[in-house]
Enzyme design. Structure first.
Site, PDB file in Angstrom:
ATOM      1  N   LYS A   1     -11.312   0.824 -15.138  1.00  0.00           N
ATOM      2  CA  LYS A   1     -11.674  -0.536 -14.702  1.00  0.00           C
ATOM      3  C   LYS A   1     -11.977  -1.419 -15.913  1.00  0.00           C
ATOM      4  O   LYS A   1     -11.586  -2.578 -15.970  1.00  0.00           O
ATOM      5  CB  LYS A   1     -12.879  -0.479 -13.751  1.00  0.00           C
ATOM      6  CG  LYS A   1     -12.546   0.098 -12.386  1.00  0.00           C
ATOM      7  CD  LYS A   1     -11.780  -0.917 -11.548  1.00  0.00           C
ATOM      8  CE  LYS A   1     -11.150  -0.361 -10.306  1.00  0.00           C
ATOM      9  NZ  LYS A   1     -10.366  -1.341  -9.553  1.00  0.00           N
ATOM     10  N   PHE A  14     -26.325  15.352  -4.666  1.00  0.00           N
ATOM     11  CA  PHE A  14     -25.877  15.696  -6.020  1.00  0.00           C
ATOM     12  C   PHE A  14     -26.978  15.416  -7.040  1.00  0.00           C
ATOM     13  O   PHE A  14     -26.993  14.379  -7.694  1.00  0.00           O
ATOM     14  CB  PHE A  14     -24.614  14.914  -6.383  1.00  0.00           C
ATOM     15  CG  PHE A  14     -23.419  15.244  -5.511  1.00  0.00           C
ATOM     16  CD1 PHE A  14     -23.193  16.524  -5.037  1.00  0.00           C
ATOM     17  CD2 PHE A  14     -22.495  14.259  -5.186  1.00  0.00           C
ATOM     18  CE1 PHE A  14     -22.093  16.825  -4.248  1.00  0.00           C
ATOM     19  CE2 PHE A  14     -21.382  14.553  -4.407  1.00  0.00           C
ATOM     20  CZ  PHE A  14     -21.188  15.837  -3.928  1.00  0.00           C
ATOM     21  N   SER A  24     -16.033  -2.846 -11.178  1.00  0.00           N
ATOM     22  CA  SER A  24     -17.101  -2.002 -10.635  1.00  0.00           C
ATOM     23  C   SER A  24     -18.316  -2.033 -11.548  1.00  0.00           C
ATOM     24  O   SER A  24     -18.184  -2.130 -12.781  1.00  0.00           O
ATOM     25  CB  SER A  24     -16.582  -0.569 -10.537  1.00  0.00           C
ATOM     26  OG  SER A  24     -17.644   0.299 -10.220  1.00  0.00           O
ATOM     27  N   TYR A  49     -12.549   6.882 -14.255  1.00  0.00           N
ATOM     28  CA  TYR A  49     -12.443   5.786 -13.284  1.00  0.00           C
ATOM     29  C   TYR A  49     -13.070   4.515 -13.856  1.00  0.00           C
ATOM     30  O   TYR A  49     -12.464   3.442 -13.862  1.00  0.00           O
ATOM     31  CB  TYR A  49     -13.146   6.166 -11.968  1.00  0.00           C
ATOM     32  CG  TYR A  49     -13.483   4.960 -11.132  1.00  0.00           C
ATOM     33  CD1 TYR A  49     -12.488   4.292 -10.430  1.00  0.00           C
ATOM     34  CD2 TYR A  49     -14.783   4.442 -11.090  1.00  0.00           C
ATOM     35  CE1 TYR A  49     -12.784   3.138  -9.702  1.00  0.00           C
ATOM     36  CE2 TYR A  49     -15.081   3.302 -10.366  1.00  0.00           C
ATOM     37  CZ  TYR A  49     -14.085   2.657  -9.669  1.00  0.00           C
ATOM     38  OH  TYR A  49     -14.365   1.520  -8.965  1.00  0.00           O
ATOM     39  N   PHE A  84      -6.671  -4.536  -4.911  1.00  0.00           N
ATOM     40  CA  PHE A  84      -7.557  -3.415  -4.574  1.00  0.00           C
ATOM     41  C   PHE A  84      -6.934  -2.053  -4.897  1.00  0.00           C
ATOM     42  O   PHE A  84      -7.670  -1.078  -5.020  1.00  0.00           O
ATOM     43  CB  PHE A  84      -7.886  -3.421  -3.075  1.00  0.00           C
ATOM     44  CG  PHE A  84      -8.751  -4.555  -2.627  1.00  0.00           C
ATOM     45  CD1 PHE A  84     -10.085  -4.616  -2.994  1.00  0.00           C
ATOM     46  CD2 PHE A  84      -8.234  -5.567  -1.839  1.00  0.00           C
ATOM     47  CE1 PHE A  84     -10.895  -5.661  -2.578  1.00  0.00           C
ATOM     48  CE2 PHE A  84      -9.037  -6.617  -1.408  1.00  0.00           C
ATOM     49  CZ  PHE A  84     -10.364  -6.664  -1.781  1.00  0.00           C
ATOM     50  N   ALA A  85      -5.604  -1.972  -4.921  1.00  0.00           N
ATOM     51  CA  ALA A  85      -4.957  -0.649  -4.988  1.00  0.00           C
ATOM     52  C   ALA A  85      -5.382   0.111  -6.245  1.00  0.00           C
ATOM     53  O   ALA A  85      -5.066  -0.301  -7.359  1.00  0.00           O
ATOM     54  CB  ALA A  85      -3.444  -0.824  -4.970  1.00  0.00           C
ATOM     55  N   SER A 142      -5.204   6.045   2.706  1.00  0.00           N
ATOM     56  CA  SER A 142      -5.346   5.070   3.794  1.00  0.00           C
ATOM     57  C   SER A 142      -4.296   5.402   4.846  1.00  0.00           C
ATOM     58  O   SER A 142      -3.501   6.323   4.673  1.00  0.00           O
ATOM     59  CB  SER A 142      -5.148   3.649   3.261  1.00  0.00           C
ATOM     60  OG  SER A 142      -3.878   3.518   2.656  1.00  0.00           O
ATOM     61  N   ASP A 183       0.864  -1.181   0.000  1.00  0.00           N
ATOM     62  CA  ASP A 183       0.000   0.000   0.000  1.00  0.00           C
ATOM     63  C   ASP A 183       0.902   1.233   0.000  1.00  0.00           C
ATOM     64  O   ASP A 183       1.989   1.198   0.586  1.00  0.00           O
ATOM     65  CB  ASP A 183      -0.899   0.010   1.262  1.00  0.00           C
ATOM     66  CG  ASP A 183      -2.183   0.805   1.055  1.00  0.00           C
ATOM     67  OD1 ASP A 183      -2.075   2.018   0.810  1.00  0.00           O
ATOM     68  OD2 ASP A 183      -3.267   0.225   1.142  1.00  0.00           O
ATOM     69  N   ASN A 184       0.449   2.307  -0.629  1.00  0.00           N
ATOM     70  CA  ASN A 184       1.262   3.533  -0.561  1.00  0.00           C
ATOM     71  C   ASN A 184       0.596   4.591   0.333  1.00  0.00           C
ATOM     72  O   ASN A 184       1.057   5.729   0.389  1.00  0.00           O
ATOM     73  CB  ASN A 184       1.541   4.112  -1.960  1.00  0.00           C
ATOM     74  CG  ASN A 184       0.299   4.691  -2.610  1.00  0.00           C
ATOM     75  OD1 ASN A 184      -0.811   4.494  -2.116  1.00  0.00           O
ATOM     76  ND2 ASN A 184       0.489   5.400  -3.708  1.00  0.00           N
ATOM     77  N   LYS A 220     -10.544   5.567  -6.801  1.00  0.00           N
ATOM     78  CA  LYS A 220     -11.885   4.983  -6.917  1.00  0.00           C
ATOM     79  C   LYS A 220     -13.040   5.967  -7.017  1.00  0.00           C
ATOM     80  O   LYS A 220     -14.191   5.544  -7.009  1.00  0.00           O
ATOM     81  CB  LYS A 220     -12.118   4.070  -5.726  1.00  0.00           C
ATOM     82  CG  LYS A 220     -12.065   4.803  -4.383  1.00  0.00           C
ATOM     83  CD  LYS A 220     -12.336   3.873  -3.225  1.00  0.00           C
ATOM     84  CE  LYS A 220     -12.311   4.625  -1.920  1.00  0.00           C
ATOM     85  NZ  LYS A 220     -12.544   3.791  -0.765  1.00  0.00           N
TER      86      LYS A 220
END
Ligand SMILES: O=c1ccn([C@@H]2O[C@H](COP(=O)(O)OP(=O)(O)O[C@H]3O[C@H](CO)[C@H](O)[C@H](O)[C@H]3O)[C@@H](O)[C@H]2O)c(=O)[nH]1
Length: 355
Positions: A168, A233, A140, A164, A96-97, A51, A46-47, A100
């Site tokens: 994907k 929104f 997604s 995004y 997951f990284a 998170s 992870d970077n 999103k």
């Protein structure tokens, strides 16, 4: 590749050591707990771009076990990833990284394609170099775009409306090409609906850096008085109350599906795609009402303009995965709101709070 099948055994292959990219993030951290709970060895990269390192103390407290190793690295750094594969005998990867947020991606397309597509090709390169051919890829429902009313199944043609979502869909096509050229690969793509909620312990949840762009953490922060009001929104969508409809899926249901997917990677080579969703659509105002009853407070809101790239409705039909693996969501919308609220109450400032 080792996995957990004993020599000469007829038992199905299951992975022993799983690399979780983005394991400190919202879904990644819940997946780590679930995998540790079920006996897997877990390695994380992870970077911390969205998170926090403090999450690992919480993961380990809930699971009663340690994550095997954690590496701070950027998923685009193929050399650093290779060093991780050199050190660990990884059986399978859950990737997951990624960035999103669909709306944000319309303002930062280069960053989104770079992290999401560039990150995936760097990972695939490092996996390939090390003979690791099994991958669960979180995609997604956003890939379907503005596909209309009612639960969508996997035959719905993808028509992404944001960078995004396009990133994907591009990754899915890359993975299909890899599986076509290299028959030893087994890839499961999970297109899931809007993930929300939190671990039932209240110790893990959605802790976005800065302003939460997503509905559920924003609702929780408004309910808690940390923010004044929710901006809805758009209220001019062709829906029952004018606000956009999504299929909110509890994060624990999401991560259970990933674990099933990991165990199914050994079933057959090639790429398979499954939807994960509840099949039930809720509007933004439905969510406001559900969250309000979960927390016993009223939630002030105002109507604002539509967010760029948002579509009217995204609800998923998960019949295929239910038939294939018996997966179905078991948590209700009330569970989802209650768990998200518990996390907010226990950690009003997210992981910066000591528990
Ligand atoms: O402050 C807010 C935030 C969101 N919304 C609305 O709430 C709904 C849900 O928005 P989220 O941003 O929470 O979730 P999305 O469905 O847009 O996106 C999420 O689910 C997607 C799949 O639907 C992707 O997986 C994505 O990564 C994930 O964040 C949308 O109609 C959005 O317009 C508001 O009205 N106000």
């Amino acid at each position: 590749m080792a996995g957990r099948r004993a020599e000469g055994s007829e038992a199905p292959w299951t992975p022993s050591t799983v690399l979780v990219t983005g394991g400190a993030g919202f879904i990644g951290s819940h997946a780590c707990v679930d995998l540790l709970d079920h006996g897997y060895e877990v390695i994380v990269v992870d970077n911390y771009s969205n998170s926090a390192q403090q999450v690992f103390a919480r993961i380990e407290r809930i699971a009663g076990r340690f994550v095997g190793a954690v590496y701070e690295l950027d998923i685009r750094d193929r050399r650093a990833l290779s060093a991780v594969f050199d050190r660990h005998s990884v059986d399978a990867v859950v990737h997951f990284a990624a960035h999103k947020a669909g709306g944000r991606s319309t303002r930062m397309p280069i960053e989104y394609y770079d992290a999401n597509v560039g990150g995936t090709t760097a990972l695939l390169g490092a996996m390939h170099d090390h003979g690791v051919h099994r991958l669960v890829y979180p995609s997604s429902c956003a890939v379907y775009g503005d596909a209309g009313h009612g639960p969508l199944d996997e035959t719905t043609p993808p028509r992404p409306t944001t960078p995004y979502a396009a990133s994907k869909w591009i990754c899915e096509q890359i993975l299909a090409d890899v599986c076509h050229r290299h028959p030893e690969y087994s890839v499961l793509c999970l297109r899931y609906s809007t993930p929300a909620g939190a671990h039932p312990s209240g110790q893990l949840g959605q802790d976005p850096h800065a302003m939460p762009g997503f509905l559920m953490p924003y609702l929780a922060q408004v309910a808690d008085g940390r923010r004044e009001r929710l901006e809805v929104f758009g209220a001019d969508y062709p829906t029952h109350d004018g606000t956009a409809i999504r299929d909110y899926l509890h994060v624990m249901d999401v991560v259970e599906a990933h674990r099933l997917a990991l165990d199914r990677l050994g079933d057959e080579p090639g790429m398979r795609v499954f939807n994960l969703g509840t099949g039930e659509g809720r509007s933004v105002l439905d969510l406001v009402a559900a969250f309000s009853s979960a927390c016993g407070r009223s939630i002030p809101y105002e109507i604002g303009p539509r967010r760029q790239g948002d579509v009217t409705e995204l609800v998923l039909d998960s019949t295929a995965v239910r038939r294939a693996w018996g997966w179905r969501p078991t948590r209700t919308l009330a569970d989802l709101c209650r768990d998200a609220w518990r996390f907010q109450r226990l950690s009003p400032n997210g992981y910066a709070d000591a528990l």
